[in-house]
Scaffold this active site. Structure first.
Site, PDB file in Angstrom:
ATOM      1  CE  LYS A 172      35.096 -77.040  21.666  1.00 31.19           C
ATOM      2  NZ  LYS A 172      34.769 -77.907  20.530  1.00 31.19           N
ATOM      3  CB  SER A 173      32.041 -80.304  24.955  1.00 32.43           C
ATOM      4  OG  SER A 173      30.935 -80.745  24.236  1.00 32.43           O
ATOM      5  N   GLY A 196      23.830 -82.211   9.531  1.00 29.93           N
ATOM      6  CA  GLY A 196      23.728 -81.838   8.123  1.00 29.93           C
ATOM      7  C   GLY A 196      22.527 -81.020   7.720  1.00 29.93           C
ATOM      8  CG  ASN A 242      30.642 -84.549  23.747  1.00 30.17           C
ATOM      9  OD1 ASN A 242      30.405 -85.622  23.199  1.00 30.17           O
ATOM     10  ND2 ASN A 242      31.579 -83.720  23.312  1.00 30.17           N
ATOM     11  CB  CYS A 275      35.116 -88.331  25.275  1.00 28.65           C
ATOM     12  SG  CYS A 275      34.372 -86.756  25.368  1.00 28.65           S
TER      13      CYS A 275
HETATM   14  C1  LIG Z   1      33.827 -77.438  14.475  1.00 28.51           C
HETATM   15  C2  LIG Z   1      32.954 -78.368  15.273  1.00 28.51           C
HETATM   16  C3  LIG Z   1      33.107 -78.445  16.661  1.00 28.51           C
HETATM   17  C4  LIG Z   1      32.277 -79.300  17.411  1.00 28.51           C
HETATM   18  N1  LIG Z   1      32.422 -79.354  18.771  1.00 28.51           N
HETATM   19  C5  LIG Z   1      31.597 -80.142  19.507  1.00 28.51           C
HETATM   20  C6  LIG Z   1      31.673 -80.152  20.926  1.00 28.51           C
HETATM   21  O1  LIG Z   1      32.469 -79.437  21.550  1.00 28.51           O
HETATM   22  N2  LIG Z   1      30.820 -80.982  21.600  1.00 28.51           N
HETATM   23  C7  LIG Z   1      29.888 -81.779  20.968  1.00 28.51           C
HETATM   24  O2  LIG Z   1      29.129 -82.492  21.632  1.00 28.51           O
HETATM   25  N3  LIG Z   1      29.770 -81.761  19.606  1.00 28.51           N
HETATM   26  C8  LIG Z   1      30.600 -80.970  18.883  1.00 28.51           C
HETATM   27  N4  LIG Z   1      30.470 -80.929  17.508  1.00 28.51           N
HETATM   28  C9  LIG Z   1      29.382 -81.711  16.860  1.00 28.51           C
HETATM   29  C10 LIG Z   1      28.157 -80.829  16.601  1.00 28.51           C
HETATM   30  O3  LIG Z   1      27.644 -80.315  17.817  1.00 28.51           O
HETATM   31  C11 LIG Z   1      27.035 -81.612  15.839  1.00 28.51           C
HETATM   32  O4  LIG Z   1      26.619 -82.687  16.666  1.00 28.51           O
HETATM   33  C12 LIG Z   1      27.508 -82.173  14.517  1.00 28.51           C
HETATM   34  O5  LIG Z   1      28.379 -81.266  13.865  1.00 28.51           O
HETATM   35  C13 LIG Z   1      26.338 -82.524  13.578  1.00 28.51           C
HETATM   36  O6  LIG Z   1      25.547 -81.402  13.226  1.00 28.51           O
HETATM   37  P1  LIG Z   1      25.849 -80.443  11.938  1.00 28.51           P
HETATM   38  O7  LIG Z   1      26.085 -81.334  10.735  1.00 28.51           O
HETATM   39  O8  LIG Z   1      24.634 -79.576  11.821  1.00 28.51           O
HETATM   40  O9  LIG Z   1      27.087 -79.666  12.271  1.00 28.51           O
HETATM   41  C14 LIG Z   1      31.291 -80.093  16.753  1.00 28.51           C
HETATM   42  C15 LIG Z   1      31.155 -80.008  15.354  1.00 28.51           C
HETATM   43  C16 LIG Z   1      31.958 -79.159  14.617  1.00 28.51           C
HETATM   44  C17 LIG Z   1      31.761 -79.081  13.122  1.00 28.51           C
END
Ligand SMILES: Cc1cc2nc3c(=O)[nH]c(=O)nc-3n(C[C@H](O)[C@H](O)[C@H](O)COP(=O)(O)O)c2cc1C
Length: 307
Positions: free
Chosen positions: A45-46, A245, A126, A129
């Site tokens: 998690k970040s 995705g 990350n 923000c």
């Molecule tokens: C529930 C959730 C929490 C996320 N938390 C973070 C995070 O803490 N830090 C970050 O850089 N990206 C976060 N993301 C983004 C994901 O790491 C990823 O970049 C994004 O969801 C696209 O990929 P996906 O469609 O396969 O989920 C989060 C995404 C989701 C759905």
């Protein structure tokens, strides 16, 4: 002989599939779960300098194209988060990428220094923000200059490879990717969530999410993520972790063809469970076998000049 083993920034990985930041929260248990699911690299998690409670629920909602979320960057803070990473690394040979976030260069540098004292293999910044230095709160990742400044600071503070995670909500993302490389980034991750977007509960005529808006992820963002990975890999020579995705083996192969070195699978795990990782790996393996390639590292890239 087909193998999914691959190399990334000098490390051998058992699979080119990556658990992206934040998907399974931040605990020893979630890192173990992700590893057992078959990811070759797992991201924390970040983490911020201090713990953050995040938003009150509902903070995640499903729609036809995936999910929207507004967790509010909840996390246990860098000290507690790194403890979980160290506990995990003590019993697992799998590398961990520690994701950190802050709103200014000094705090990013401090986070990177702390992460370098842990068992992390890579550090991900990350950069999506809101930016407290900008009166309009535009994300750091929307500015070439700020991205370059933070990456440069992080690199100076780090003994580990630094990966810059960029946002799809920036105009001119390829130019920002290039600026991150020139500032010293060892690799890029893209994309973070798109938007934010809105879903309405028509029964009560209110937003479904308590914070109103949320970042969009899952199948709806796949074509955009693929196009941005394709465009950015045309502008940089450092490796790119492509995500956004991906839910099938064929989509993962498309990401490799667009130029990605590794592929993140986040929302698909959230929607379909951990078994999807093995299915995607099987799909990649079958494609390699059928088409006569021994590894994702020698899959041909899409020719440039299309579109
Ligand atoms: C529930 C959730 C929490 C996320 N938390 C973070 C995070 O803490 N830090 C970050 O850089 N990206 C976060 N993301 C983004 C994901 O790491 C990823 O970049 C994004 O969801 C696209 O990929 P996906 O469609 O396969 O989920 C989060 C995404 C989701 C759905």
């Amino acid at each position: 002989m087909v193998s999914l083993r691959t190399r990334f920034l000098g490390r051998e990985l058992s699979s080119p599939l990556v658990l992206p930041a934040g998907i399974l929260g931040m605990s020893y248990g979630s890192l173990r779960f992700a590893c057992d699911a078959g990811f070759g690299l797992v991201t924390s998690k970040s983490l911020s300098l201090e713990p953050r409670r995040g938003h009150e629920g509902p903070i995640v909602a499903r729609f036809g194209g995936g999910i929207i979320n507004s967790l509010g960057l909840c996390n246990p803070g860098i000290a507690a988060g790194l403890k979980e990473v160290d506990e995990f690394s003590a019993v697992s040979g799998s590398p961990v990428m520690v994701s950190v976030f802050a709103v200014n260069r000094g705090d990013f540098e401090e986070l990177v220094r702390r992460a370098c004292d842990s068992s992390a293999a890579f550090i991900e910044l990350n950069l999506s923000c809101p930016n407290v230095m900008d009166e309009f709160g535009i994300p750091l990742a929307a500015s070439k200059e700020l991205v370059a400044d933070i990456v440069e600071g992080a690199k100076k503070a780090s003994r580990l490879p630094v990966i810059a995670k960029l946002s799809p909500n920036a105009l001119e993302l390829p130019a920002i990717a290039r600026a991150a490389q020139e500032a010293g980034a060892d690799a890029l991750s893209l994309i973070n969530t798109l938007g934010p977007g809105l879903l309405i509960d028509t029964a009560v005529r209110r937003p479904i999410l308590a914070p109103c808006f949320g970042g969009i992820s899952g199948p709806a963002v796949f074509p955009l993520a693929l196009k941005l990975v394709y465009e950015c890999t045309g502008r940089v020579s450092i490796p790119v972790i492509g995500m956004g995705g991906v839910s099938t083996g064929d989509e993962a192969v498309q990401m490799f063809m667009a130029g990605a070195s590794l592929v993140g699978v986040g929302t698909a795990v959230w929607l379909s469970g951990a078994g999807v990782v093995a299915e995607i790996a099987k799909g990649i393996w079958e494609y390699l076998e059928r088409e006569g390639f021994s590894s994702v590292m020698n899959l041909p890239k899409l020719e440039r000049g299309n579109g």
